[in-house]
Design an enzyme around this catalytic site. Structure first.
Site, short mmCIF file in Angstrom:
data_model
loop_
_atom_site.label_atom_id
_atom_site.label_comp_id
_atom_site.label_asym_id
_atom_site.label_seq_id
_atom_site.Cartn_x
_atom_site.Cartn_y
_atom_site.Cartn_z
N ALA A 35 -59.71 43.07 140.10
CA ALA A 35 -58.68 43.95 139.55
C ALA A 35 -58.00 43.31 138.35
O ALA A 35 -56.78 43.33 138.22
CB ALA A 35 -57.66 44.28 140.62
N CYS A 36 -58.79 42.75 137.46
CA CYS A 36 -58.30 42.01 136.29
C CYS A 36 -58.75 42.74 135.03
O CYS A 36 -59.76 43.43 135.02
CB CYS A 36 -58.89 40.59 136.35
SG CYS A 36 -58.55 39.55 134.93
N GLY A 37 -58.02 42.55 133.97
CA GLY A 37 -58.43 43.12 132.69
C GLY A 37 -59.78 42.59 132.22
O GLY A 37 -60.47 43.24 131.43
N PHE A 38 -60.16 41.42 132.71
CA PHE A 38 -61.45 40.82 132.33
C PHE A 38 -62.58 41.20 133.30
O PHE A 38 -63.73 40.79 133.10
CB PHE A 38 -61.34 39.30 132.26
CG PHE A 38 -60.38 38.81 131.21
CD1 PHE A 38 -60.54 39.14 129.88
CD2 PHE A 38 -59.29 38.02 131.57
CE1 PHE A 38 -59.64 38.70 128.91
CE2 PHE A 38 -58.39 37.58 130.62
CZ PHE A 38 -58.57 37.91 129.28
N THR A 39 -62.28 41.96 134.35
CA THR A 39 -63.30 42.31 135.34
C THR A 39 -64.55 42.93 134.73
O THR A 39 -65.66 42.64 135.21
CB THR A 39 -62.69 43.23 136.43
OG1 THR A 39 -61.61 42.53 137.06
CG2 THR A 39 -63.71 43.63 137.47
#
Length: 159
Positions: A35-39
């Protein structure tokens, strides 16, 4: 002097594996989160793995919930997410800590071998990447913002 292959870790399915199983391969070790912007980097990591695995390359994913609680799920939920959303086939490990007193020994080794900016050993965020050569030595550390596809030249040079 330790090598990456001297460590072991638990897989998402609960089985323990010695990283010596990857001996002789070029590795890209990444702390991940669902659930990360980098996922979306999972897509690029999987593309690298599929393109180069036959030549002795592997991506090793280590989920971590230490940054903004962006990996709250169980191992089963992480496996299902990675498969469903990004068709991940590279080895994924059980959730670990990468910083602090409970940091996994592999990550203590990685950060000692390749500290970050200003010599700091801590991992700054999800999707920090470590490139390891065929001898098990940590070659390079990449920031979370470094896109997997930008690593092709360096990976191929180690293959």
């Amino acid at each position: 002097m330790s090598r990456v292959y001297d460590f072991s870790a638990r897989m998402l399915d609960g089985s323990d594996i010695s990283l010596s199983a990857f001996e002789g391969q070029v590795l890209l070790i990444v702390n991940t989160a669902s659930a990360c912007g980098f996922t979306p980097q999972y897509r690029g990591l999987e593309a690298l793995y599929r393109a180069h695995q036959a030549r002795g390359f592997s991506v090793l994913g280590f989920p971590c919930n230490q940054f903004g609680r962006q990996e709250p799920g169980s191992e089963a939920q992480i496996a299902e997410f990675c498969s469903r959303e990004y068709a991940v086939t590279f080895p994924m490990f059980a959730k670990i800590e990468v910083n602090g007193d409970n940091a996994h020994p592999l990550y203590r080794h990685l950060t000692r071998e390749r500290p970050g900016l200003m010599g700091l050993e801590n991992i700054k965020w999800n999707f920090t990447k470590f490139l390891v050569n065929r001898d098990g030595a940590v070659v390079t550390r990449y920031a979370p913002t470094t896109k997997p596809e930008s690593l092709i030249t360096e990976i191929v040079s180690l293959l």
